[in-house]
Design a protein around this motif. Structure first.
Motif, PDB file in Angstrom:
ATOM      1  N   UNK A   1      39.504  46.892  74.891  1.00 31.99           N
ATOM      2  CA  UNK A   1      39.777  45.912  73.840  1.00 31.99           C
ATOM      3  C   UNK A   1      40.966  45.042  74.234  1.00 31.99           C
ATOM      4  N   UNK A   2      41.958  45.645  74.869  1.00 31.81           N
ATOM      5  CA  UNK A   2      43.118  44.861  75.291  1.00 31.81           C
ATOM      6  C   UNK A   2      42.737  43.866  76.382  1.00 31.81           C
ATOM      7  N   UNK A   3      41.850  44.240  77.287  1.00 30.01           N
ATOM      8  CA  UNK A   3      41.391  43.296  78.306  1.00 30.01           C
ATOM      9  C   UNK A   3      40.627  42.128  77.673  1.00 30.01           C
ATOM     10  N   UNK A   4      39.810  42.417  76.667  1.00 30.54           N
ATOM     11  CA  UNK A   4      39.111  41.341  75.947  1.00 30.54           C
ATOM     12  C   UNK A   4      40.128  40.419  75.278  1.00 30.54           C
ATOM     13  N   UNK A   5      41.141  41.007  74.676  1.00 33.06           N
ATOM     14  CA  UNK A   5      42.199  40.217  74.037  1.00 33.06           C
ATOM     15  C   UNK A   5      42.895  39.310  75.048  1.00 33.06           C
ATOM     16  N   UNK A   6      43.162  39.835  76.229  1.00 32.66           N
ATOM     17  CA  UNK A   6      43.813  39.041  77.277  1.00 32.66           C
ATOM     18  C   UNK A   6      42.919  37.879  77.698  1.00 32.66           C
ATOM     19  N   UNK A   7      41.640  38.139  77.880  1.00 29.26           N
ATOM     20  CA  UNK A   7      40.711  37.078  78.287  1.00 29.26           C
ATOM     21  C   UNK A   7      40.645  35.983  77.227  1.00 29.26           C
ATOM     22  N   UNK A   8      40.625  36.373  75.952  1.00 28.53           N
ATOM     23  CA  UNK A   8      40.579  35.373  74.882  1.00 28.53           C
ATOM     24  C   UNK A   8      41.854  34.537  74.823  1.00 28.53           C
ATOM     25  N   UNK A   9      42.976  35.122  75.198  1.00 25.74           N
ATOM     26  CA  UNK A   9      44.243  34.389  75.165  1.00 25.74           C
ATOM     27  C   UNK A   9      44.366  33.384  76.306  1.00 25.74           C
TER      28      UNK A   9
ATOM     29  N   UNK B   1      52.396  34.824  74.507  1.00 24.26           N
ATOM     30  CA  UNK B   1      51.281  35.670  74.060  1.00 24.26           C
ATOM     31  C   UNK B   1      50.518  36.244  75.252  1.00 24.26           C
ATOM     32  N   UNK B   2      50.240  35.408  76.231  1.00 26.76           N
ATOM     33  CA  UNK B   2      49.508  35.865  77.404  1.00 26.76           C
ATOM     34  C   UNK B   2      50.338  36.869  78.208  1.00 26.76           C
ATOM     35  N   UNK B   3      51.622  36.613  78.345  1.00 22.52           N
ATOM     36  CA  UNK B   3      52.486  37.535  79.082  1.00 22.52           C
ATOM     37  C   UNK B   3      52.547  38.901  78.403  1.00 22.52           C
ATOM     38  N   UNK B   4      52.652  38.914  77.082  1.00 20.05           N
ATOM     39  CA  UNK B   4      52.702  40.203  76.380  1.00 20.05           C
ATOM     40  C   UNK B   4      51.383  40.953  76.506  1.00 20.05           C
ATOM     41  N   UNK B   5      50.289  40.218  76.568  1.00 15.65           N
ATOM     42  CA  UNK B   5      48.987  40.847  76.757  1.00 15.65           C
ATOM     43  C   UNK B   5      48.858  41.420  78.172  1.00 15.65           C
ATOM     44  N   UNK B   6      49.374  40.712  79.165  1.00 13.39           N
ATOM     45  CA  UNK B   6      49.386  41.241  80.536  1.00 13.39           C
ATOM     46  C   UNK B   6      50.219  42.525  80.622  1.00 13.39           C
ATOM     47  N   UNK B   7      51.346  42.523  79.934  1.00 13.95           N
ATOM     48  CA  UNK B   7      52.197  43.715  79.932  1.00 13.95           C
ATOM     49  C   UNK B   7      51.438  44.911  79.348  1.00 13.95           C
TER      50      UNK B   7
END
Length: 114
Positions: A37-45, A56-62
């Motif tokens: 789910x986190x990978x999907x969130x990163x792709x959407x961002x 937002x993208x950096x926090x998702x990568x983290x």
């Protein structure tokens, strides 16, 4: 209503809740779902263009770089303590992401009022 924004906020919240679910019930399936789910969130961002999109993208990568190693550690070494420590790091990154979404929403509301 901006459905793109609804989607990426939904998956950001879903990532946080599934990751927290792993802390409640630590098993490999819960961790796999949280990482997915986190990978999907990163792709959407990746397509988001707003005031705080880079943050937002950096926090998702983290969060990704905590959840993927946590999954690998749990699968290959079965070290639950280390996996949970990495998951807590991902939760902190996701909480930061949620805070950024709230700040951005407040800024947009201010801009719309004027």
């Amino acid at each position: 209503m901006d459905w793109g924004k609804v989607n990426y906020i939904f998956f950001t919240l879903m990532s946080l809740t599934t990751t927290a679910g792993f802390l409640y019930e630590p098993n490999i399936i819960a961790l796999f779902v949280a990482a997915g789910v986190n990978l999907i969130s990163t792709i959407l961002k990746l397509g988001v263009k707003n005031l705080l999109s880079a943050e937002l993208l950096a926090s998702s990568f983290v969060a990704d770089l905590h959840l993927i190693p946590a999954f690998l550690v749990f699968v290959f070494t079965e070290n639950l303590k280390l996996a949970m420590a990495l998951v807590i790091g991902a939760i902190v990154a996701n909480l930061f992401s949620i805070a950024l979404v709230l700040i951005e929403s407040a800024k947009n509301k201010e801009k719309d009022e004027f």
